[in-house]
Motif scaffolding. Structure first.
Motif, mmCIF file in Angstrom:
data_model
loop_
_atom_site.group_PDB
_atom_site.id
_atom_site.type_symbol
_atom_site.label_atom_id
_atom_site.label_comp_id
_atom_site.label_asym_id
_atom_site.label_seq_id
_atom_site.Cartn_x
_atom_site.Cartn_y
_atom_site.Cartn_z
ATOM 1 N N ARG A 76 0.840 -1.210 0.000
ATOM 2 C CA ARG A 76 0.000 0.000 0.000
ATOM 3 C C ARG A 76 0.880 1.267 0.000
ATOM 4 O O ARG A 76 0.636 2.213 -0.746
ATOM 5 C CB ARG A 76 -0.923 -0.011 1.238
ATOM 6 N N ILE A 77 1.935 1.242 0.795
ATOM 7 C CA ILE A 77 2.847 2.399 0.878
ATOM 8 C C ILE A 77 3.553 2.615 -0.466
ATOM 9 O O ILE A 77 3.651 3.735 -0.958
ATOM 10 C CB ILE A 77 3.862 2.203 2.038
ATOM 11 N N VAL A 78 4.023 1.530 -1.075
ATOM 12 C CA VAL A 78 4.714 1.647 -2.373
ATOM 13 C C VAL A 78 3.741 2.179 -3.433
ATOM 14 O O VAL A 78 4.060 3.100 -4.186
ATOM 15 C CB VAL A 78 5.307 0.285 -2.816
ATOM 16 N N VAL A 99 3.841 5.440 -5.979
ATOM 17 C CA VAL A 99 3.814 5.307 -7.450
ATOM 18 C C VAL A 99 2.658 6.124 -8.037
ATOM 19 O O VAL A 99 2.804 6.748 -9.096
ATOM 20 C CB VAL A 99 3.733 3.815 -7.875
ATOM 21 N N ARG A 100 1.540 6.168 -7.339
ATOM 22 C CA ARG A 100 0.392 6.956 -7.846
ATOM 23 C C ARG A 100 0.670 8.450 -7.735
ATOM 24 O O ARG A 100 0.332 9.222 -8.630
ATOM 25 C CB ARG A 100 -0.876 6.599 -7.061
ATOM 26 N N LYS A 101 1.298 8.837 -6.638
ATOM 27 C CA LYS A 101 1.569 10.264 -6.404
ATOM 28 C C LYS A 101 2.704 10.770 -7.294
ATOM 29 O O LYS A 101 2.679 11.891 -7.773
ATOM 30 C CB LYS A 101 1.945 10.452 -4.933
ATOM 31 N N LYS A 102 3.694 9.894 -7.498
ATOM 32 C CA LYS A 102 4.880 10.291 -8.274
ATOM 33 C C LYS A 102 5.192 9.176 -9.273
ATOM 34 O O LYS A 102 6.018 8.299 -9.001
ATOM 35 C CB LYS A 102 6.048 10.515 -7.307
ATOM 36 N N PRO A 103 4.525 9.177 -10.428
ATOM 37 C CA PRO A 103 4.657 8.055 -11.374
ATOM 38 C C PRO A 103 6.089 7.794 -11.835
ATOM 39 O O PRO A 103 6.423 6.672 -12.198
ATOM 40 C CB PRO A 103 3.781 8.486 -12.554
ATOM 41 N N ASP A 104 6.960 8.830 -11.791
ATOM 42 C CA ASP A 104 8.347 8.615 -12.212
ATOM 43 C C ASP A 104 9.291 8.479 -11.000
ATOM 44 O O ASP A 104 10.441 8.893 -11.051
ATOM 45 C CB ASP A 104 8.816 9.746 -13.126
ATOM 46 N N CYS A 105 8.753 7.891 -9.942
ATOM 47 C CA CYS A 105 9.574 7.747 -8.725
ATOM 48 C C CYS A 105 10.687 6.712 -8.921
ATOM 49 O O CYS A 105 10.704 5.959 -9.897
ATOM 50 C CB CYS A 105 8.694 7.360 -7.536
ATOM 51 N N VAL A 106 11.607 6.721 -7.977
ATOM 52 C CA VAL A 106 12.737 5.788 -7.995
ATOM 53 C C VAL A 106 12.559 4.836 -6.817
ATOM 54 O O VAL A 106 12.546 5.255 -5.659
ATOM 55 C CB VAL A 106 14.080 6.543 -7.884
ATOM 56 N N LEU A 107 12.395 3.561 -7.140
ATOM 57 C CA LEU A 107 12.172 2.568 -6.095
ATOM 58 C C LEU A 107 13.404 1.690 -5.912
ATOM 59 O O LEU A 107 14.018 1.251 -6.895
ATOM 60 C CB LEU A 107 10.978 1.658 -6.461
ATOM 61 N N LEU A 156 12.192 5.577 -2.348
ATOM 62 C CA LEU A 156 11.773 4.607 -1.326
ATOM 63 C C LEU A 156 12.570 3.328 -1.501
ATOM 64 O O LEU A 156 12.608 2.767 -2.597
ATOM 65 C CB LEU A 156 10.277 4.319 -1.452
ATOM 66 N N GLN A 157 13.236 2.910 -0.443
ATOM 67 C CA GLN A 157 14.047 1.701 -0.496
ATOM 68 C C GLN A 157 13.414 0.622 0.380
ATOM 69 O O GLN A 157 13.222 0.818 1.580
ATOM 70 C CB GLN A 157 15.467 1.997 0.017
ATOM 71 N N ILE A 158 13.115 -0.508 -0.231
ATOM 72 C CA ILE A 158 12.602 -1.663 0.523
ATOM 73 C C ILE A 158 13.801 -2.447 1.044
ATOM 74 O O ILE A 158 14.778 -2.651 0.330
ATOM 75 C CB ILE A 158 11.727 -2.542 -0.396
ATOM 76 N N TRP A 212 15.242 8.505 0.392
ATOM 77 C CA TRP A 212 14.379 9.437 1.123
ATOM 78 C C TRP A 212 13.531 8.711 2.171
ATOM 79 O O TRP A 212 13.328 9.198 3.260
ATOM 80 C CB TRP A 212 13.461 10.193 0.147
ATOM 81 N N ARG A 213 13.081 7.509 1.816
ATOM 82 C CA ARG A 213 12.296 6.739 2.777
ATOM 83 C C ARG A 213 12.772 5.299 2.778
ATOM 84 O O ARG A 213 13.090 4.742 1.727
ATOM 85 C CB ARG A 213 10.814 6.790 2.390
ATOM 86 N N LEU A 214 12.793 4.686 3.951
ATOM 87 C CA LEU A 214 13.143 3.265 4.070
ATOM 88 C C LEU A 214 11.926 2.486 4.541
ATOM 89 O O LEU A 214 11.178 2.943 5.411
ATOM 90 C CB LEU A 214 14.269 3.058 5.091
ATOM 91 N N LEU A 215 11.766 1.309 3.980
ATOM 92 C CA LEU A 215 10.682 0.418 4.383
ATOM 93 C C LEU A 215 11.312 -0.945 4.667
ATOM 94 O O LEU A 215 11.718 -1.649 3.746
ATOM 95 C CB LEU A 215 9.697 0.310 3.217
#
Ligand code: GLP
Length: 248
Positions: free
Chosen positions: A18-20, A24-32, A128-130, A191-194
């Motif tokens: 859900r977090i990922v 992706v919806r908010k920032k379609p060109d995000c870096v995962l 966001l880094q998993i 920026w964010r860690l999961l």
């Protein structure tokens, strides 16, 4: 740091996905940033479901994987290339030009590591880094003793990690001895860690990570210093915690 304790593996996976998906919806060109191992597997299945049923669009997403074994070709069924394509990428509409996984077969490993760091910089860093966590508290392949400021580099795997992965290779002899891994410093710049942890086998590592002193001997403890780290932990992995962490 936010620790969120949920009933079981399914619950942490669904919350993680859900977090990922929200990003992706908010920032379609995000870096995962993606991880391998059993911990994120169900999260990936949930992302695949969202792609199929809800049209979650990965076409503009850039990805970076944490690590790869040295000496395994992408076609090897234990390589992290293979893992990612089998378990996620081939089931979603990710653009293969935007996928990055360290090349464990590179002739010049050092150059490969430098290139990896440069690519992450070029795209503006990881949003966001998993992360999973090893039983000894390692993150990616940053084994105990790794410098907390380390960058992408080659690491020797510990016996414990090799033993932990031996079941996938048939015998210990076949488990690679080295891996390319993002460094702890690299991971901390996301920026964010999961971080996902499930099962009693992770309970000690999670106790150390949340309640122990920050130490290179338990690399995951560095997440205590991260501004936006979320730990999704199931009840078994949380079973050794003594502090009353947020239950939601
Ligand atoms: C390997 C990977 C790590 C992963 C760890 C735990 O060592 N390099 O990225 O977090 O295993 O794996 P699992 O999630 O299967 O417990």
């Amino acid at each position: 740091m936010l620790a969120s304790i949920r009933a079981d593996y399914d619950a942490i996976s669904i919350e993680g996905a859900r977090i990922v998906a929200e990003l992706v919806r908010k920032k379609p060109d995000c870096v995962l940033g993606f991880a391998t191992g059993s911990s994120p597997l169900k999260l990936y299945q949930e992302l695949i479901r969202m792609h199929r049923e809800e049209g979650l669009d990965f076409s503009k997403v850039t990805t970076f994987n944490l690590d790869e074994y040295v000496g395994l070709p992408p076609s090897h069924d234990q390589s992290y290339h293979y893992f990612m394509w089998e378990n996620l990428f081939k089931h979603i509409n990710v653009d293969s030009r935007y996928v990055h996984i360290p090349a464990g077969m590179a002739d010049d490993i050092e150059e490969q590591c430098e290139w990896y760091e440069e690519r992450i910089d070029e795209v503006g860093g990881i949003d966001l880094q998993i992360l999973g966590i090893g039983e000894n508290g390692h993150i990616a392949f940053n084994e105990p003793g790794s410098s907390l400021g380390s960058r992408t580099r080659i690491k020797t795997l510990t016996e414990k990690t090799r033993q932990g992965n031996a079941r996938f290779f048939g015998s210990m002899d076949q488990v690679p001895k080295y891996a390319i891994t993002m460094g702890i410093g690299t991971i901390m710049e996301a920026w964010r860690l999961l971080l996902l942890a499930s099962g009693k086998k992770k309970a000690q590592a999670i106790k150390d990570t949340l309640e122990g002193p920050i130490s290179a001997m338990v690399p995951a403890t560095i997440v205590q210093m991260h501004q936006h780290a979320t730990l999704l932990i199931d009840e078994d992995a949380a079973s050794m915690l003594t502090v009353d962490w947020q239950l939601d």
